[in-house]
Design a protein around this motif. Structure first.
Motif, PDB file in Angstrom:
ATOM      1  N   GLY A 154       0.820  -1.206   0.000  1.00  0.00           N
ATOM      2  CA  GLY A 154       0.000   0.000   0.000  1.00  0.00           C
ATOM      3  C   GLY A 154       0.849   1.249   0.000  1.00  0.00           C
ATOM      4  N   PHE A 155       0.196   2.386   0.241  1.00  0.00           N
ATOM      5  CA  PHE A 155       0.860   3.678   0.153  1.00  0.00           C
ATOM      6  C   PHE A 155       0.399   4.598   1.278  1.00  0.00           C
ATOM      7  N   GLU A 156       1.291   5.477   1.704  1.00  0.00           N
ATOM      8  CA  GLU A 156       0.965   6.540   2.631  1.00  0.00           C
ATOM      9  C   GLU A 156       1.114   7.866   1.892  1.00  0.00           C
ATOM     10  N   LEU A 157       0.076   8.693   1.927  1.00  0.00           N
ATOM     11  CA  LEU A 157       0.054   9.931   1.171  1.00  0.00           C
ATOM     12  C   LEU A 157       0.438  11.125   2.038  1.00  0.00           C
ATOM     13  N   ALA A 158       0.833  12.217   1.396  1.00  0.00           N
ATOM     14  CA  ALA A 158       1.260  13.411   2.120  1.00  0.00           C
ATOM     15  C   ALA A 158       0.130  14.029   2.925  1.00  0.00           C
ATOM     16  N   ASP A 159      -1.127  13.817   2.513  1.00  0.00           N
ATOM     17  CA  ASP A 159      -2.255  14.391   3.245  1.00  0.00           C
ATOM     18  C   ASP A 159      -2.751  13.486   4.373  1.00  0.00           C
ATOM     19  N   GLY A 160      -2.015  12.402   4.647  1.00  0.00           N
ATOM     20  CA  GLY A 160      -2.359  11.526   5.762  1.00  0.00           C
ATOM     21  C   GLY A 160      -3.141  10.283   5.383  1.00  0.00           C
ATOM     22  N   ARG A 161      -3.649  10.205   4.180  1.00  0.00           N
ATOM     23  CA  ARG A 161      -4.396   9.013   3.772  1.00  0.00           C
ATOM     24  C   ARG A 161      -3.468   7.802   3.631  1.00  0.00           C
ATOM     25  N   ARG A 162      -4.031   6.639   3.910  1.00  0.00           N
ATOM     26  CA  ARG A 162      -3.318   5.380   3.736  1.00  0.00           C
ATOM     27  C   ARG A 162      -4.131   4.486   2.800  1.00  0.00           C
ATOM     28  N   LEU A 163      -3.490   4.020   1.762  1.00  0.00           N
ATOM     29  CA  LEU A 163      -4.160   3.168   0.784  1.00  0.00           C
ATOM     30  C   LEU A 163      -3.628   1.749   0.907  1.00  0.00           C
ATOM     31  N   SER A 164      -4.537   0.788   0.889  1.00  0.00           N
ATOM     32  CA  SER A 164      -4.183  -0.617   1.014  1.00  0.00           C
ATOM     33  C   SER A 164      -4.608  -1.364  -0.245  1.00  0.00           C
ATOM     34  N   VAL A 165      -3.699  -2.155  -0.800  1.00  0.00           N
ATOM     35  CA  VAL A 165      -4.057  -2.968  -1.961  1.00  0.00           C
ATOM     36  C   VAL A 165      -5.192  -3.922  -1.585  1.00  0.00           C
ATOM     37  N   LEU A 166      -5.108  -4.545  -0.424  1.00  0.00           N
ATOM     38  CA  LEU A 166      -6.127  -5.501   0.005  1.00  0.00           C
ATOM     39  C   LEU A 166      -7.490  -4.831   0.154  1.00  0.00           C
ATOM     40  N   ARG A 167      -7.536  -3.661   0.752  1.00  0.00           N
ATOM     41  CA  ARG A 167      -8.812  -3.010   1.056  1.00  0.00           C
ATOM     42  C   ARG A 167      -9.352  -2.175  -0.099  1.00  0.00           C
ATOM     43  N   ASP A 168      -8.458  -1.522  -0.850  1.00  0.00           N
ATOM     44  CA  ASP A 168      -8.902  -0.470  -1.772  1.00  0.00           C
ATOM     45  C   ASP A 168      -8.784  -0.808  -3.249  1.00  0.00           C
ATOM     46  N   TRP A 169      -8.288  -1.997  -3.587  1.00  0.00           N
ATOM     47  CA  TRP A 169      -8.056  -2.297  -5.001  1.00  0.00           C
ATOM     48  C   TRP A 169      -9.331  -2.183  -5.836  1.00  0.00           C
ATOM     49  N   GLN A 170     -10.440  -2.672  -5.322  1.00  0.00           N
ATOM     50  CA  GLN A 170     -11.688  -2.669  -6.076  1.00  0.00           C
ATOM     51  C   GLN A 170     -12.483  -1.369  -5.908  1.00  0.00           C
ATOM     52  N   GLU A 171     -11.975  -0.440  -5.111  1.00  0.00           N
ATOM     53  CA  GLU A 171     -12.663   0.834  -4.893  1.00  0.00           C
ATOM     54  C   GLU A 171     -12.798   1.569  -6.227  1.00  0.00           C
ATOM     55  N   GLN A 172     -13.976   2.109  -6.499  1.00  0.00           N
ATOM     56  CA  GLN A 172     -14.272   2.651  -7.821  1.00  0.00           C
ATOM     57  C   GLN A 172     -13.972   4.140  -7.968  1.00  0.00           C
ATOM     58  N   GLY A 173     -13.527   4.777  -6.890  1.00  0.00           N
ATOM     59  CA  GLY A 173     -13.184   6.190  -6.967  1.00  0.00           C
ATOM     60  C   GLY A 173     -11.723   6.411  -7.292  1.00  0.00           C
ATOM     61  N   ALA A 174     -11.242   7.598  -6.917  1.00  0.00           N
ATOM     62  CA  ALA A 174      -9.877   8.000  -7.263  1.00  0.00           C
ATOM     63  C   ALA A 174      -8.822   7.141  -6.587  1.00  0.00           C
ATOM     64  N   GLU A 175      -9.084   6.677  -5.363  1.00  0.00           N
ATOM     65  CA  GLU A 175      -8.066   5.899  -4.656  1.00  0.00           C
ATOM     66  C   GLU A 175      -7.836   4.543  -5.316  1.00  0.00           C
ATOM     67  N   GLY A 176      -8.908   3.867  -5.696  1.00  0.00           N
ATOM     68  CA  GLY A 176      -8.752   2.604  -6.410  1.00  0.00           C
ATOM     69  C   GLY A 176      -8.104   2.812  -7.766  1.00  0.00           C
ATOM     70  N   ALA A 177      -8.481   3.902  -8.446  1.00  0.00           N
ATOM     71  CA  ALA A 177      -7.891   4.201  -9.751  1.00  0.00           C
ATOM     72  C   ALA A 177      -6.396   4.448  -9.621  1.00  0.00           C
ATOM     73  N   PHE A 178      -6.000   5.121  -8.539  1.00  0.00           N
ATOM     74  CA  PHE A 178      -4.569   5.359  -8.332  1.00  0.00           C
ATOM     75  C   PHE A 178      -3.805   4.049  -8.152  1.00  0.00           C
ATOM     76  N   LEU A 179      -4.338   3.142  -7.343  1.00  0.00           N
ATOM     77  CA  LEU A 179      -3.658   1.864  -7.142  1.00  0.00           C
ATOM     78  C   LEU A 179      -3.464   1.122  -8.460  1.00  0.00           C
ATOM     79  N   ARG A 180      -4.481   1.155  -9.284  1.00  0.00           N
ATOM     80  CA  ARG A 180      -4.379   0.456 -10.572  1.00  0.00           C
ATOM     81  C   ARG A 180      -3.399   1.165 -11.513  1.00  0.00           C
ATOM     82  N   GLU A 181      -3.327   2.488 -11.433  1.00  0.00           N
ATOM     83  CA  GLU A 181      -2.345   3.204 -12.256  1.00  0.00           C
ATOM     84  C   GLU A 181      -0.928   2.964 -11.756  1.00  0.00           C
ATOM     85  N   ALA A 182      -0.760   2.821 -10.435  1.00  0.00           N
ATOM     86  CA  ALA A 182       0.557   2.482  -9.901  1.00  0.00           C
ATOM     87  C   ALA A 182       1.000   1.123 -10.432  1.00  0.00           C
TER      88      ALA A 182
END
Length: 222
Positions: A154-182
């Protein structure tokens, strides 16, 4: 004919990374042969380190590690990237450090465009592990056995958000899109990229490796 030659030369100058015979430049946009050229750096650690330095990467050599004939590395590289590994102190092979140099630039661009912030850290599950594929007792050795792979959780962002491949991969908004672009960005600099879209074993991480399959070697991006 002369115009064709001039236009062809101009195209080659603009698209050097898409040509198999041009020198690898880690600061240039990745092209069709970038991943294969990076993988080949495992055969020439001094050249790999020179290319890292030329690209402004401050990663440094790490002590050699040899567990057995099939496990270990002689081109260990202590990573120093703009996107900091977490936990700190990650050591990979030099080609993985080179591929991450290209990847982080594209990943930061995706974060700014999709999330409006920067990536501060990538959370990982390590690089070197003396084991065969999928932990089997027999069969081919994993690229982790030579530190030619890294698993990103996963990733830790400068604004404090934490993204998890396990939790957020299927998320349909910007966070899931970012993981797939990474993931897609990694496909341009790594030989093998496996994500939750590949199989259940990768549901919680991105597997990135620099397997050397030769100049025309195939790449896996799933």
């Amino acid at each position: 004919m002369a115009l064709f030659v001039i236009e062809g030369a101009a195209w080659m100058k603009r698209n050097r990374s898409d040509l198999p015979w041009t020198e690898l430049d880690l600061a240039a946009p990745p092209g069709r042969f970038t991943a294969a050229k990076i993988a080949e750096l495992g055969q020439d650690p001094p050249r790999c380190r020179a290319l890292l330095a030329a690209a402004g990467n401050d990663s440094r050599p790490a002590p050699d590690r040899r567990v057995s004939e099939t496990c270990g590395y002689q081109d260990g590289t202590a990573l120093a990237l703009g996107i900091t590994p977490a936990p700190a102190g990650l050591v990979t092979s030099c080609p993985v450090a080179a591929a991450l140099t290209v990847w982080e630039r594209e990943t930061q661009a995706a974060a700014q465009r999709l999330l409006g912030t920067e990536v501060r850290r990538f959370v990982h599950a390590g690089s070197f592990s003396c084991r065969r594929l999928y932990g089997r007792e027999e069969g081919a050795w994993s690229e982790h056995a030579t530190a030619d792979a890294v698993d990103i959780l996963g990733f830790e962002l400068a604004d404090g958000r934490r993204l998890s491949v396990l939790r957020d991969w299927q998320e349909q908004g910007a966070e899931g899109a970012f993981l797939r672009e990474a993931r897609d960005a990694a496909c341009r600099s790594f030989s093998t990229v496996l994500s939750p879209d590949y199989n259940e074993a990768h549901r919680d991480h991105l597997h990135l490796d620099t397997a050397d399959r030769g100049p025309g070697g195939w790449r896996a991006c799933r």
